[in-house]
Structures are given as C-alpha cells and as structure tokens.
Enzyme design. Sequence first.
Site, PDB file in Angstrom:
ATOM      1  CG  ASP A   1      -8.972  -2.317  -4.378  1.00 13.15           C
ATOM      2  OD1 ASP A   1      -8.154  -3.089  -3.815  1.00 13.15           O
ATOM      3  OD2 ASP A   1      -8.631  -1.510  -5.256  1.00 13.15           O
ATOM      4  CB  ALA A   2     -10.350  -4.651   1.534  1.00 12.03           C
ATOM      5  CE  LYS A   3      -4.500  -2.168  -3.613  1.00 14.53           C
ATOM      6  NZ  LYS A   3      -5.764  -1.537  -4.018  1.00 14.53           N
ATOM      7  NE  ARG A   4      -9.333  -4.245   5.670  1.00 14.10           N
ATOM      8  CZ  ARG A   4      -9.707  -3.119   5.052  1.00 14.10           C
ATOM      9  NH1 ARG A   4      -9.041  -2.661   4.026  1.00 14.10           N
ATOM     10  NH2 ARG A   4     -10.750  -2.433   5.502  1.00 14.10           N
TER      11      ARG A   4
ATOM     12  CG  ASP B   1      -4.834   1.139  -2.273  1.00 11.67           C
ATOM     13  OD1 ASP B   1      -4.499   1.412  -3.444  1.00 11.67           O
ATOM     14  OD2 ASP B   1      -5.809   0.434  -1.998  1.00 11.67           O
TER      15      ASP B   1
END
Lengths: 279, 279
Positions: free
Chosen positions: A94-97, B99
């Site tokens: 879960d890096a949301k890159r 996030d």
Amino acid sequence: MTTQQLIQQIRHKKSFLCIGLDVDLTKIPKHLLELEDPIFEFNKAIIDATHDLCVSYKPNTAFYEAYGLKGWQSLEKTISYINKKYPEIFTIADAKRGDIGNTSTMYAKAFLEDLNFDSVTVAPYMGKDSVEPFLAFENKHTILLALTSNEGAFDFQTKINPEVSGGQELYKTVVKTAKTWENSQNLMYVVGATKAEYFTEIRKIVPDSFLLVPGVGAQGGSLYDVCSYGMNDDIGLLINSSRAIIYASTGTNFAEKAREEALKLQQEMEMILKQNNLV
Amino acid sequence: MTTQQLIQQIRHKKSFLCIGLDVDLTKIPKHLLELEDPIFEFNKAIIDATHDLCVSYKPNTAFYEAYGLKGWQSLEKTISYINKKYPEIFTIADAKRGDIGNTSTMYAKAFLEDLNFDSVTVAPYMGKDSVEPFLAFENKHTILLALTSNEGAFDFQTKINPEVSGGQELYKTVVKTAKTWENSQNLMYVVGATKAEYFTEIRKIVPDSFLLVPGVGAQGGSLYDVCSYGMNDDIGLLINSSRAIIYASTGTNFAEKAREEALKLQQEMEMILKQNNLV
C-alpha cells in the site's frame, strides 16, 4: 498471482479478508521492543496466527519508511517471509505511488519485481502514463485509488465533471478512463467502505473488477452493506482491516487476540458467501 | 528553511535552479560502479560541482527505492551530506506521497523530520486530511501536485468541474481548495513547464506562492515562457532540471560537464532576473 488463483483462495478459505500490517512501534506490545527487529517479529507473529483466516496482507509503506533504513529492512523481511512461507497469500504494497512514466517504472520494479509483491496501490492524479508502467507486469495487479475512505475524499473525488452527458463525479471519470488503458485487466480499485451506496455506481462501470475496501470497522463502514452493494459472482471484494485486528491486545497474547478478531470477520464473511451461494 | 531565506539565496546566487538527483545506475559513469556506494558518490560529485549555481536539490525517491535497502541508505547519506555541507540549499523529497491522516503523518515525519528535508511533494487526490499533516511542520514546505508536466496531466487535471460558476479545471479546484487548508502558507505547487500558458491561470489563484517547475529542457518547456508567465516580485519559481545536467557526460569528467550545463541555466536565469529588476 492470477485473479483466478485469488478467487480460488477466497473460496477455499471462505474469507476475503485482507489484514493491514500498519505497524506503529508506539502501539505494539512492549516486550517486543527488546528484540532486534520488533516490527518484523510483530508481523511474523500476526501472520502465523492469521494466515488461514485471510487471503491477503497489506503493509502500508508509510509505517516502514517512518523508521528509515531499519523500517525498510523490516518491510523486506516481512514480504519475503510471506512469499516463502505462505505463497498462496495475495500481497499488497500500500504505497499510493504515481509519477511520470520512467519514474513510475522504477516504483513498479521496486514493489512488483524486487520486493515481489503481487500488487501495489497507485494514485491516479497524474493520469495514464503514470499508471501504465505498473500495469505492464504480468500476473501482477495495480490497485488504483478511486474513492478513498477518508473525509478528504469529498474534496475532489466526488466533484462533478460535466464533460460527460449528465455530469459525472471525478472518481467515475477515473475508473472509466482507467478501463481504457493498456493492460487494464490488471487493474483493481480502492473503494472506501464508509460510502456503501457508491458501490452500486462503481459496479455499473467495473462489474467484474476486484475492489480493495478499507474503512470497515475502525472507520465505521458496514461489512454487510459493502457486500450487498459491491459483491459479484467472483466475490470481487477484498475487505481490509488493520487496527481492529493487529492491535486487539497489547499483551503477550496479542497474536492470539488478533486471531480472534480475524476469526470473527472470517465467520461473518463465510456466512455472507453462503447466503450468496458463492461457496 | 523559511521562504524568505529561500528568496535571499536566489537573489544571492542569481539562480532559481533546482537540480533533480534522479540517479539511475545504468546511466552513471562506469568507473563509479566499483565504489561501495555509487549513487552517493555520484550525487556527492554533482553537488560539490554545482552547489553555487543552484538553490535546491530534489532527489526523486523512486530512484532510491528501486535499489532497496542500499538505495534508501544512499538517500539518507545524500540528504545528510547536503544538510551538513551546504545548509543554505533548499532540499525537496520528490516523493508524491499522500494517504489518510495518521498515515500521512508517518510520511511527513519520515521526510521532514527524520531525513530532515525542507520540503516534500504530495499528491492531492485524497484531499484535505491527507495533506494537512504535512502542512503542520513549521518552516517546512509541502509542494502539492497541481498541473504536472506529463501527457497524463490531461486525463484528469484539466477536466472541467462545473460546480464553480463558469466551470473550472480540476487543477484550479485543487489549488483554490488547498489555499483554504490549515497552514496553507506552507504550500508550494508543482506546475509543469510544458504548458506555459497555464501559469497565467495559476498566478490568478496563487500570486505569491512558489511554483516548482519540472519539464524545462528534456521535456520541451521554455525557460523564458515560464518566467514571463509565472514569475512574481519574489521570483516565485524553482525550475527543475535533472537529466540534462546530471547525465551531461558519462565520462570521468561528468561533474565538470554537469557544472557546465548548470552554469548555462544559471546564466540564463541571471539575465532574466536582471531584465525583471529582481537582482
């Protein structure tokens, strides 16, 4: 891992639970802090205690980067432990890159190849050429932020775009547009559980895709609502729970208590799967 | 670092150049690969050769994460080297994070406190509570993606939102909304140079904010166009160049050649600053 393998695992375990490994050193049992790598030891104990009740683990990279080099090492050890000992588990970074093309390729290699996660979460703001580099990896999955579970989701994601007949919220534009990208069969979507009514809208656009659903439990979303609006014939849902499971106890029995919480969710899921004739 | 200190540095060096430290082991001089930490040695040489011609360095985290633990160590050594030897330099962690609230706080601490960067780039898709944790750090800066320099910027960022009278593109909604967030004085914005005409629009919304501008040179944007539309009385621009400078040569003279390229840009910038009576 292929989507079919994920579906088989769900049917076998009668669970579509994803456990978020968001390890905060201020919240884990004190006795672990004396060990050389408390984060990894915590994860290892949680994983060993829950692997038969869930189908996926999702470390959020923020919690590892916050501890610098040592944190990155704990992340490497955690994913390597899961891949070796429980290869059937679907792993999510879960890096949301998301960055311009060649830079996204670096992120994609880091998470999908070197660390060997099955999937990675990606932010859509920079559009097609920031996401397609992730989609290029065979039997790997890109989980695109569509509608997140936080308050700020209403700042931009639900704002209406009029260029489509009748107008359309940004999150719908994101999902409809992403469907047109190369290798879009490798896409899944993040859809927050705090807004169960939106699942009907999302399912009109992507009836077959898997949705990763944060926000059940701690953030207030209902498992039954999410399933009644979001489930499809292949289940199509991964429900994430983090704090409610991993911090169920701060005593030496933390792993046992985590298992109890995971078991409650697995049993609810089994009931829902049976009610829908999916197992 | 305060914004005033950044402005003073720009006036002193007659430069608003930011050098992107996007180190790819396949592109750096071969003789460095024999050293223990080629990435750090490359950065160190580039920094020593250019620090008087630029005001900022911007490592993109993707290029460090791509090398796992060793890469993260190179990033730590690089930021630590700059902070110690050239404390006047404005440092940017090009991380494009974002996030839910408590998780963004972990990222903010990692980059602004532990690694001690002056600023970090952040993606806006998850809204207010994903960005405000970064804004809470005093004398630190959050550089929000507004209009990026890639092709995919046209997928969502320039889509029109009708809820504002006359309609408005998403990037404008982002910048206008972000201005209302707590500690918004700590915001800067990423605006790509490939679309110089948009700078007029951005300046109507944030006349005083600093803009970080990628896309000059390699990606085709014009320095003169960007300055004529985007500059303000406090300069208000940081122009990033990465590949054109750091990969000017792959020989043993790479640092010297990097300096030559940086000098060309600094001289153009000095001329523009003088033409506008800003130095």
